[in-house]
Design an enzyme around this catalytic site. Sequence first.
Site, short mmCIF file in Angstrom:
data_model
loop_
_atom_site.label_atom_id
_atom_site.label_comp_id
_atom_site.label_asym_id
_atom_site.label_seq_id
_atom_site.Cartn_x
_atom_site.Cartn_y
_atom_site.Cartn_z
N SER A 119 0.82 -1.21 0.00
CA SER A 119 0.00 0.00 0.00
C SER A 119 0.85 1.26 0.00
O SER A 119 1.95 1.29 0.57
CB SER A 119 -0.89 -0.01 1.25
OG SER A 119 -1.55 1.22 1.41
N TYR A 143 -2.26 0.52 10.02
CA TYR A 143 -2.42 -0.22 8.77
C TYR A 143 -1.16 -0.13 7.92
O TYR A 143 -0.64 -1.14 7.42
CB TYR A 143 -3.62 0.31 7.99
CG TYR A 143 -3.67 -0.19 6.57
CD1 TYR A 143 -3.85 -1.54 6.30
CD2 TYR A 143 -3.52 0.68 5.49
CE1 TYR A 143 -3.87 -2.01 4.98
CE2 TYR A 143 -3.54 0.21 4.18
CZ TYR A 143 -3.72 -1.13 3.94
OH TYR A 143 -3.73 -1.59 2.65
N LYS A 147 1.62 -3.21 6.68
CA LYS A 147 2.05 -3.48 5.31
C LYS A 147 3.57 -3.36 5.18
O LYS A 147 4.21 -4.16 4.48
CB LYS A 147 1.36 -2.53 4.34
CG LYS A 147 -0.12 -2.84 4.12
CD LYS A 147 -0.30 -4.19 3.46
CE LYS A 147 -1.73 -4.46 3.07
NZ LYS A 147 -1.91 -5.76 2.41
#
Length: 332
Positions: A119, A143, A147
């Site tokens: 991402s 988040y 990643k």
Amino acid sequence: MSATPLIVLGGAGFIGSHCCKHLAARGYLPVSVDNLSTGHADAVKWGPLERVDVRDAAALKGVIRKYGARTVLHFAAFAVVSDSIRAPDSYYDNNVGGMIGVLAAMKAADADRLVFSSSCATYGIPPKVPIDETLTQNPINPYGWTKLIGEQMIYDQAAAYGLNFTILRYFNAAGADPEGELAERHDPETRLIPLALMAASGMGPPLRIFGTDFDTPDGTAIRDYIHVTDLAEAHYLALRHLETGGDNLVLNLGTAHGLSVREICGAVERITRALVPLVEAPRRAGDPPVLIADASEARRRLGFHPRLSDIETIIRHAAPHYGHKIGTTEDD
């Protein structure tokens, strides 16, 4: 000749299911592995479904061996920034724990090729835009950190055991299957374009704009939107790169063009001819003001050229799933 099996982790989800359709049309057998916590079994139409949690390495190893697959495409992750801030423990458990399970299962089952969905959230607030792959990664939300940790785990596995990989850093996936068989379905819905379309059709409440004081021309956050079918094509190209002995790659997937929240609302209104009712709200924690990809490396290394990622096409393909009647164009 029988189809080449692929393990598609998260194959019942939005991007995973679109990729399964795309890859099946190119001669592969996509085996969807999904615990259906957020995915939909009825989106698995182009290959078998194995209901397995990716954190269960033993069960995942069994699936890989059952189909004799060498390649894994890893889409399975929690992916809502605001949720990751409210419940970081669940994100580390699912996303990092999932990567532990995936890499252990691949090693045990002798699967040596991995395409990983990463991402743009790994970049945090970039020092410049467009963002290229050489910029320092400094996530500003859990988040993004999950990643980035996943990427580092892949590098380490490759160095130790010879794993071949392509890491694809998505910008904002959007749109829907041009043939109407698949669409974006989240419960609750969190993504801007579906929410704007739902607000315009009356299927949802007024759209909340989180932040109108960003350092951008109209004060709202700017993002780079890429059509989900273009993402699927990028995964096919990454897969072919690995199958033909290509080197390990880390690539951005975007369009190099950003649109603000207000510009997205304007495009929805123009295309649907319906008003998007709006409510202004404070910024959310963890939201950078601008994220735009420099995707030239994906063009150079994979020959990747988005075909459907203009905002008009994205909205036209998505809109019918949210109560809008949209005419077709010659390019659809």
